[in-house]
Design a protein around this motif. Structure first.
Motif, PDB file in Angstrom:
ATOM      1  N   TRP A 103       1.059  -1.412   0.031  1.00  0.00           N
ATOM      2  CA  TRP A 103      -0.142   0.154   0.173  1.00  0.00           C
ATOM      3  C   TRP A 103       1.210   1.971   0.279  1.00  0.00           C
ATOM      4  N   ALA A 106       2.899   1.423  -3.676  1.00  0.00           N
ATOM      5  CA  ALA A 106       2.256   1.224  -4.605  1.00  0.00           C
ATOM      6  C   ALA A 106       2.092   2.936  -5.912  1.00  0.00           C
ATOM      7  N   ALA A 153      -2.110  -1.360  -5.485  1.00  0.00           N
ATOM      8  CA  ALA A 153      -2.651  -0.442  -4.395  1.00  0.00           C
ATOM      9  C   ALA A 153      -4.206  -0.995  -4.003  1.00  0.00           C
ATOM     10  N   SER A 157      -5.715  -2.324  -0.716  1.00  0.00           N
ATOM     11  CA  SER A 157      -6.230  -0.792   0.247  1.00  0.00           C
ATOM     12  C   SER A 157      -7.052  -2.122   0.922  1.00  0.00           C
ATOM     13  N   SER A 162     -11.927  -0.797  -4.374  1.00  0.00           N
ATOM     14  CA  SER A 162      -9.835  -1.129  -5.044  1.00  0.00           C
ATOM     15  C   SER A 162      -9.995  -2.149  -6.289  1.00  0.00           C
ATOM     16  N   TYR A 256      -8.580   2.094  -7.475  1.00  0.00           N
ATOM     17  CA  TYR A 256      -8.058   1.683  -6.614  1.00  0.00           C
ATOM     18  C   TYR A 256      -7.391   2.721  -6.145  1.00  0.00           C
ATOM     19  N   GLN A 257      -7.950   4.135  -7.051  1.00  0.00           N
ATOM     20  CA  GLN A 257      -6.900   5.446  -5.737  1.00  0.00           C
ATOM     21  C   GLN A 257      -7.609   5.208  -3.820  1.00  0.00           C
ATOM     22  N   TYR A 260      -6.530   6.035  -0.629  1.00  0.00           N
ATOM     23  CA  TYR A 260      -5.478   6.851  -0.600  1.00  0.00           C
ATOM     24  C   TYR A 260      -5.743   8.230  -0.014  1.00  0.00           C
ATOM     25  N   TYR A 264      -0.130  10.251  -0.125  1.00  0.00           N
ATOM     26  CA  TYR A 264       0.153   9.042  -0.837  1.00  0.00           C
ATOM     27  C   TYR A 264      -0.857   9.680  -1.988  1.00  0.00           C
ATOM     28  N   ILE A 268      -0.442   9.800  -5.767  1.00  0.00           N
ATOM     29  CA  ILE A 268      -0.618   8.859  -7.271  1.00  0.00           C
ATOM     30  C   ILE A 268      -1.582  10.200  -8.386  1.00  0.00           C
TER      31      ILE A 268
END
Length: 355
Positions: A103, A106, A153, A157, A162, A256-257, A260, A264, A268
């Motif tokens: 995590w 990534a 990621a 997560s 994600s 995927y984000q 975050y 972080y 991304i």
């Protein structure tokens, strides 16, 4: 075909300016390489900082007939500083159950993989960090590392949305990166080299003269079919409509984000826009003559061209509806792959006949 000799790499130029001469020690080579990489990285990060918080909003607002940022600083430019302070000062929230090493890594891998690609891009005016004989292979190899970051990621997560975003990223990258490589291979057939400087030099000749105006032999003019295919595949690679499936906010929150925040999320977001500029740099090098252009220095033309491609990606983001994941995969495997193979075979026949 007579190729224009490559310019002196930027580290060698820096070495001469520092008085190191042509024969540098290992320590001096490391020093000038770090300085050169820092200069190129600063240029790319500066353009990314302008593109993300400011230019994207301005362009989207123009397309959708709305007001964009215009309160903080002239034309709203200080929103770049305001957003940086706002995002970096937020708390970094770590959800329960995340796979912490993956995590954490990534976002760094996502941003770093794109920056590595600029090491072999000839930007003109002597701004070229390295010029290996397999430069094109290198740039595709490091750019594809971003796919690993998206999977990391998504998996790490501990969030089903994600995870879905990571799986979608893998599926579409497999479906579209193969056509990207095949289309680039057709350019290699024309240029006769994988070296980025030679691909640019091969486009320096005149294709045709019309009314006293010389049209350069850019591969966008020589093979417009390949150019269009590459532009479409690049939209997928950088996750812009209609191919923003791994994020798809209306379906899987942010993919995927989703989990975050703070620094972080900045990494991304930064990685996303650096990849857009890297895609623009690859297109510029392969199809638009690299930094070639009249009057202005090469670096100026290089920046103009990649910003033009950035504008195209933002137009697509504002104008085109998102595809379904099944439609995207079908277009990739049944459409883009077939067309890219046909383009490669046709190019091979043409080059074989000409040569």
């Amino acid at each position: 075909m007579t190729l224009v000799p490559a310019q002196t790499p930027l580290p060698d130029t820096i070495g001469r300016l520092l008085g190191f001469g042509t024969e540098m020690s290992t320590g001096q080579e490391i020093l000038v390489s770090i300085i050169g990489a820092a200069l190129v990285g600063t240029l790319m990060l500066t353009m990314t900082a302008i593109a993300g918080p400011w230019a994207k909003r301005k362009i989207t607002a123009a397309f959708t007939d709305r007001y964009a940022v215009n309160r903080i600083g002239p034309a709203g430019l200080l929103i770049i500083v305001a957003d940086a302070v706002r995002l970096l000062s937020k708390e970094l929230i770590v959800p329960e159950g995340v796979d912490r090493p993956a995590w954490d890594i990534a976002p760094v891998v996502l941003a770093g993989s794109a920056l590595l690609g600029f090491a072999v891009i000839p930007m003109g005016s002597g701004i070229h960090l390295a010029d290996p004989e397999i430069g094109l292979v290198y740039v595709f190899a490091v750019a594809s590392i971003a796919s690993i970051a998206l999977v990391m990621a998504g998996y790490a997560s501990n969030n089903k949305f994600s995870m879905l975003g990571g799986l979608r990223a893998v599926a579409q990258n497999l479906a579209y990166e193969i056509p990207l490589v095949l289309i680039a291979a057709s350019v290699v057939l024309f240029a006769g080299s994988l070296q980025m400087s030679e691909i640019v030099a091969a486009q320096a000749e005149t294709l045709v003269t019309l009314g006293g105006v010389s049209i350069p032999a850019w591969y966008a003019f020589v093979n417009p079919f390949a150019f269009v295919l590459f532009m479409v595949a690049n939209l997928m690679e950088v996750g812009r409509n209609p191919f923003d499936i791994p994020e798809a906010p209306t379906e899987i929150v942010a993919g995927y984000q989703t989990e975050y925040s703070s620094v972080y999320f900045v990494l991304i977001y930064l990685g996303e826009f650096i990849h857009i500029f890297l895609g623009g740099a690859i297109i510029t090098t392969l199809f638009l003559g690299g930094p070639a252009g009249p009057v202005l220095p090469g670096i100026a033309w290089f920046i103009v061209k990649i910003w033009a491609i950035f504008l195209f990606t933002q137009w697509a983001r504002s104008a085109l509806p998102r595809l379904r994941i099944d439609q995207l995969i079908e277009i990739g495997w049944k459409g883009m792959l077939v067309l890219s193979l046909a383009n490669l075979v046709l190019t091979a026949v043409i080059v074989g006949v000409i040569v």
